[in-house]
Design an enzyme around this catalytic site. Structure first.
Site, PDB file in Angstrom:
ATOM      1  N   SER A  59      -0.456 -30.913 -10.751  1.00 12.72           N
ATOM      2  CA  SER A  59       0.092 -29.841 -11.579  1.00 12.72           C
ATOM      3  C   SER A  59       1.613 -29.744 -11.525  1.00 12.72           C
ATOM      4  O   SER A  59       2.229 -29.224 -12.462  1.00 12.72           O
ATOM      5  CB  SER A  59      -0.521 -28.497 -11.164  1.00 12.72           C
ATOM      6  OG  SER A  59      -0.332 -28.255  -9.784  1.00 12.72           O
ATOM      7  N   HIS A 284       4.661 -22.605  -8.807  1.00 12.43           N
ATOM      8  CA  HIS A 284       4.903 -23.854  -9.538  1.00 12.43           C
ATOM      9  C   HIS A 284       6.248 -23.784 -10.263  1.00 12.43           C
ATOM     10  O   HIS A 284       6.766 -22.697 -10.535  1.00 12.43           O
ATOM     11  CB  HIS A 284       3.797 -24.118 -10.562  1.00 12.43           C
ATOM     12  CG  HIS A 284       2.573 -24.737  -9.980  1.00 12.43           C
ATOM     13  ND1 HIS A 284       1.719 -24.041  -9.167  1.00 12.43           N
ATOM     14  CD2 HIS A 284       2.055 -25.995 -10.085  1.00 12.43           C
ATOM     15  CE1 HIS A 284       0.716 -24.822  -8.805  1.00 12.43           C
ATOM     16  NE2 HIS A 284       0.912 -26.019  -9.333  1.00 12.43           N
TER      17      HIS A 284
END
Length: 308
Positions: A59, A284
């Site tokens: 990811s 993230h």
């Protein structure tokens, strides 16, 4: 038989050296003296373009939540760093198979509708970026565990203690156990794309490099921040060393993103906290983080072949 065993023994010794190196220090030191510079020169087609670029990874490569999402199953953005690199390098062919939640196992097996990532490679591939290993170590479960136990000792290190109940550092062991898995991935990349320039991309700075915390923005106990910082550095060091063993190049994304971690103010951070304020997945990179990683990859490519 002795001749057949020597390459296996040499590789086992090299990987063992990597594992030993991971125990000695965190990321930021030079690769082992025996690491060789890459010799493959297929990154360009003679006109300054990447002949065929394939992006592999999890990811942190796919860019979950960043507009526009072009593959819901893999949470893949068209503004992730592979897409930005492909556009800047004018890749004649670009294949992005990075996928949220991928481990090293997904290099060989399908992940929902995403085929095995290694299937994207062939002998015509000129450039490969690989960012993998975080999910093998257990990024998601680490965040959950550290957030869950923080209330037990907000000023202490309850998460570190939880991972040391066996008398050993469980996260350090997880990094060690991931090293041969990444090694296997890079060997498979070389076998399928023998002429490619291979870049192993490290992970960006998720937490403050000075070890300070930011509870409740990031709900970890105060002394667990430096422990988790050091764990990420250990992971990046392992990736650097395994890249060297496999004649691949390491791309440092930690240094360029330090000071823009998820503890910073929204205007300054490139990594979103557990409750994102910008379009991105928790813990993230946001769009600026992906841009920073793209610049790190492009900088490595511009420097030419050599050690990461």
């Amino acid at each position: 038989m002795a001749r057949e065993r020597r390459p296996v023994r040499r590789r086992a010794a090299a990987v063992a050296a990597v594992l030993g190196g991971c125990l000695l220090a965190a990321a930021g030191t030079a690769p082992p003296a025996g690491a060789h510079s890459p010799e493959h020169t297929g990154a360009h087609d003679g006109h300054g373009r990447a002949a065929a670029y394939v992006a592999l990874g999890d990811s942190y490569a796919s860019g979950p939540g960043i507009p526009a999402q072009v593959d819901a199953g893999c949470a893949r953005s068209d503004h992730n760093y592979p897409s930005l690199v492909a556009a800047e390098r004018r890749a004649s062919r670009f294949t992005d198979v990075s996928c949220g939640g991928a481990t090293t196992a997904e290099m060989w097996r399908a992940q929902g509708g995403n085929p095995p990532q290694l299937d994207a490679l062939d002998r015509h591939t000129g450039l490969v970026t690989v960012q993998i290993g975080g999910n093998d170590v257990g990024f998601g479960s680490i965040i959950d565990t550290c957030a869950r136990v923080a209330a037990q000792d907000p000023a202490g290190n309850p998460c570190e203690r939880a991972y040391r109940t066996s008398g050993h550092d469980g996260l350090a062991l997880a990094v060690l156990r991931t090293a041969p898995k990444v090694d296997r991935v890079l060997r498979a990349v070389r076998a399928r794309a023998p002429h490619a320039r291979v870049l192993v991309v490290g992970y960006p700075a998720l937490l403050p490099d000075d070890g300070s915390g930011c509870f409740p923005q990031v709900p970890f106990a105060a002394k667990d921040f430096p422990y988790l910082r050091d764990t990420e550095k250990r992971l990046n060091r392992m990736l650097r060393l395994v890249a060297g063993v496999n004649r691949a190049e390491y791309v440092d994304t930690y240094g360029p993103t330090a000071g823009h971690d998820m503890c910073q103010a929204p205007a300054d951070r490139w990594i979103e906290p557990l409750r994102p304020a910008a379009p991105a997945a928790p813990a993230h990179p946001n769009a600026r983080g992906e841009e920073a990683m793209a610049q790190a990859v492009l900088g490595r490519l511009e420097r030419g072949h050599g050690r990461g």
